[in-house]
Design an enzyme around this catalytic site. Structure first.
Site, PDB file in Angstrom:
ATOM      1  N   THR A  70      39.168  29.067  31.877  1.00  0.00           N
ATOM      2  CA  THR A  70      39.824  27.877  31.312  1.00  0.00           C
ATOM      3  C   THR A  70      40.708  27.340  32.411  1.00  0.00           C
ATOM      4  O   THR A  70      41.911  28.212  32.793  1.00  0.00           O
ATOM      5  CB  THR A  70      40.483  28.220  29.919  1.00  0.00           C
ATOM      6  OG1 THR A  70      40.886  26.806  29.349  1.00  0.00           O
ATOM      7  CG2 THR A  70      41.392  29.118  29.846  1.00  0.00           C
ATOM      8  N   GLU A  71      41.006  26.023  32.444  1.00  0.00           N
ATOM      9  CA  GLU A  71      41.930  25.572  33.496  1.00  0.00           C
ATOM     10  C   GLU A  71      43.358  25.713  33.471  1.00  0.00           C
ATOM     11  O   GLU A  71      44.170  25.424  34.248  1.00  0.00           O
ATOM     12  CB  GLU A  71      41.537  24.026  34.003  1.00  0.00           C
ATOM     13  CG  GLU A  71      41.498  23.211  32.728  1.00  0.00           C
ATOM     14  CD  GLU A  71      40.154  22.772  32.144  1.00  0.00           C
ATOM     15  OE1 GLU A  71      39.564  23.863  31.857  1.00  0.00           O
ATOM     16  OE2 GLU A  71      40.254  21.743  31.604  1.00  0.00           O
ATOM     17  N   ASN A  72      43.798  25.981  32.170  1.00  0.00           N
ATOM     18  CA  ASN A  72      45.140  26.016  32.006  1.00  0.00           C
ATOM     19  C   ASN A  72      45.535  27.676  32.452  1.00  0.00           C
ATOM     20  O   ASN A  72      46.435  28.142  31.932  1.00  0.00           O
ATOM     21  CB  ASN A  72      45.596  25.611  30.527  1.00  0.00           C
ATOM     22  CG  ASN A  72      44.699  26.441  29.501  1.00  0.00           C
ATOM     23  OD1 ASN A  72      43.424  26.560  29.540  1.00  0.00           O
ATOM     24  ND2 ASN A  72      45.413  26.764  28.432  1.00  0.00           N
TER      25      ASN A  72
END
Lengths: 237, 236, 237, 236
Positions: A70-72
């Site tokens: 997940t890019e966060n």
């Protein structure tokens, strides 16, 4: 022993399907998600976009050993969190509480997008407004006058993963094909989409144009009537 | 120089009108709500704010925007279901927006902290977000030139600080904190806990104290990010 | 409360020395190291180059609370390790075993040089072959034919720290001034040196040329006879 | 794909003639000596090697150079008191040298792993190491354009791996390992210990397993970097 290339490449499932298949009926959202999940090679690192692509996670098997990004700032994301498992410090890119699997890792935003941009993710699955014959993607902005633009990580995802899979219905509500010669919506990325999963067919897109891997509830000829770019049957490598 | 301050009000008191302020967080995770509230109370205006979003609901950054204190937002995703204060200001032409793809935003912040003059990135090439920017084909692939993004002040949230200012974070609340701490000339951190020097394992420090200027301990908000207002506690 | 600027600036000790001082005799290496150490503001983050600058660490006091950086990935470096304290995984940039102080941190090479290049170190102390009137530094390569060049972190150190202090003898063995109008050795960095500590004087260098803070065993006039660039007495801010 | 292999010989067997090979380590700290020895034994030649130095004494990289297997060195500091094998080859015109300031070297390696097309750095501007390179004045300061540096293979050393390939390092032996792991198409790691998945704290992982392809456990060398040859042990 030979080392894996960093370049975009078809996954093993392509090799297994030299002939075009035809199913009896169009695929529903869940069946499509199941198909995408089955096409992901074991051991892959995958980012699933917000919305329909998230359904894919429901059909990944333990044997596949897929690691979700997940890019966060996380690798090894688990399923959505419920009840007591909800932790405000543990969310996905859609800001939904999720869980952590064994072997997870956390990192900051620059490292997370470096991972994506650097081509380390095997597959990213995204929704789309339009995909062009050469794999241009439009999925972030309608371009409508007065619309407030918001891009998030869409362009980074489109540009970064080795393979970009799109999941969408083939037609708009008005019956227009979302696979187009040239995107009319503002672009997210150029020539980035390698595969398009729709309710009526699975397409490969790229520099050589559009080929069809399989159809659902229609023949290749019927499909061609719906799509304004030349279609040919995909052949094995 | 590193200061431990007693209140969020003291921590933000030096922020001047016209400042560029980076605010950490992605969604509620890692948002330094109490520092943002203090920034609202301190009256600084004409701000340029760097955050992934442009405020949600009726709290934090959304209130700064509602009160007209933000001249310009630099972010990747302003429009959300509950970004009504930004939406209103934007539609009225009362706030400027610089929209940056999220990974380019993160990399620009990192570049500032790392002292680079800019970089070529494939992200955004061929899109309207590259309009007016320098482009270059490198190894057959289109790239866009992006410039470093620095700030006068960063407001971030970490889990624990030691007395040297070393920081560790918690799960996905880490997000923009480490890169903003390095990119700002003055970094203000709210933490849940302050421990003695030597209590953090040197192998696990995420933000070394060299990047930190002010630390304030804030308690009272749960990790599940409820709406309870926090309180700054006097540090030991 | 006002926030510290990221720009190069004179440290507090400059403010304390409005008048030029003159000592009776030239300074030895250790006295020079003691002087540099005393000039470093409390709480500073400092990188000491290999060789003579390393001596400075012997004179830093606990009250100063200086944090030492080593570019191979550490803040909070302690004194050289001896005997049982030697650990092959804990070395400084000169590849000498060192120790770890409480509050230390480790990071990889890109993060370490980002810290340096980003202007986060207050002071770096380096040796030099030559320093020009405007602060150009030459300290990495004699330029002799056939010499194998090796730069290491010299250019990064010269470019990155807010203040670059040089420690050297004023004259070469042949009696030539190492403070020069223009460096004849290959440059390490342009306009980067802010201060030069020598056995005969302490100089400030920069866009306005060279000023002298204090002399050791000579008058300003005698010093001028040795140095081929115009010297003036430094004045307080 | 991640493999756990039994021997360093198996780990390096896929390295082809003409490859670019990154080798971690700064001084002896973090040098993957056993992997380098295996590379020497496997016979691959015409290599381009990226390392901070160009070999020391009569071991590791120095022997690769002596045997004429290295066509080109990319490094920051080739000349040392005991770099006699490199010195001889260089003086004889039998090895190519690309000299890069250490921080630019590290940043170029990072840029490759991060998918950037290049960056402007102030380091080296106005020096002979900028000769022939593009330069640009940005905000009044001279910068040099530096390109990403990738590799076919990286050989690195870490302290511990879990079964997902996540790595942690030890003290200053971390140095180039994390950035080389990300910059190479195939990353081979020698570790002192392999632990079950879940045994490493997710907050403290330095190199996520996504960057790792082959892991081999090597024991027998002490932390103080003696010259005892290590032995690869069969992993559990």
């Amino acid at each position: 022993m030979s080392f894996q290339s960093n370049e975009k490449s078809l996954t093993t499932s392509d090799i297994k399907r030299p002939d075009i298949k035809t199913a009896d009926a169009p695929l529903g959202r869940n069946d499509l998600a199941r198909l995408v999940a089955a096409d992901i090679a074991p051991g892959s690192f995958v980012n699933l976009g917000i919305g329909q692509p998230t359904l894919v996670s429901n059909y990944l098997t333990e044997e596949q050993d897929i690691t979700l990004h997940t890019e966060n700032g996380m690798l090894g994301m688990g399923p959505e969190a419920h009840g007591e498992d909800i932790d405000g410090d543990l969310i996905n890119a859609g800001k939904i509480p999720v869980t952590e699997l064994p072997g997870a890792s956390y990192f900051h935003h620059a490292d997370s997008f470096a991972m994506m941009r650097g081509g380390h993710l095997d597959i990213c699955v995204l929704g789309a407004f339009q995909v062009s014959a050469t794999g241009d993607l439009a999925n972030w902005h309608t371009g409508a006058p007065g619309a407030i633009p918001a891009v998030g990580g869409a362009m980074d995802l489109a540009t970064g993963a080795r393979d970009v899979f799109v999941m969408m219905t083939l037609l708009t509500r008005e019956g227009a094909s979302k696979i187009v010669e040239t995107c009319t919506y503002p672009l997210t990325g150029v020539g980035c989409v390698t595969r398009v999963y729709t309710d009526k067919a699975v397409f490969f897109t790229g520099p050589q144009g559009v080929t069809v891997r399989e159809t659902f509830g229609c023949t290749l000829e019927e499909l061609q009537d719906l799509v304004p770019v030349p279609l040919t049957a995909a052949v094995g490598p | 120089m590193l200061d431990f301050v007693d209140t969020v009000e003291t921590a933000v008191a030096g922020i001047k009108d016209g400042s560029t302020v980076m605010i950490g967080g992605f969604g509620n995770a890692g948002q330094p709500f109490e520092l943002i509230d203090a920034l609202l109370d301190c009256g600084a205006t004409d701000l340029t704010v760097v955050n992934n979003n442009a405020g949600q609901g009726d709290q934090g950054l959304a209130l700064l925007i509602r009160e007209g204190r933000v001249r310009k937002m630099i972010c990747s995703f302003p429009r959300q279901s509950d970004s009504w204060h930004f939406d209103a200001k934007y539609t009225a032409g009362e706030i400027e927006l610089e929209l940056v793809p999220q990974g380019n935003l993160a990399e620009r912040i990192r570049a500032a902290g790392a002292g680079l003059g800019g970089f070529f990135t494939p992200t955004g090439y061929g899109t309207m977000l590259a309009d007016g920017k320098e482009t270059r084909i490198i190894d057959g692939r289109g790239h866009v030139f992006e410039t470093p993004l620095s700030a006068d002040v960063a407001l971030i949230k970490a889990l624990t600080a030691d007395r040297k200012g070393n920081l560790v974070y918690r799960k996905t609340a880490r997000n923009f904190g480490p890169i903003m701490a390095a990119a700002a000339r003055h970094t203000i951190v709210q933490v849940s806990d302050i421990v003695p020097t030597g209590a953090l394992d040197p192998e696990t420090v995420v933000t070394p104290g060299i990047y930190v200027n002010s630390i304030v301990r804030v308690t009272g908000r749960t990790d599940s990010a409820g709406t309870t207002a926090g309180t700054a506690e006097k540090v030991a």
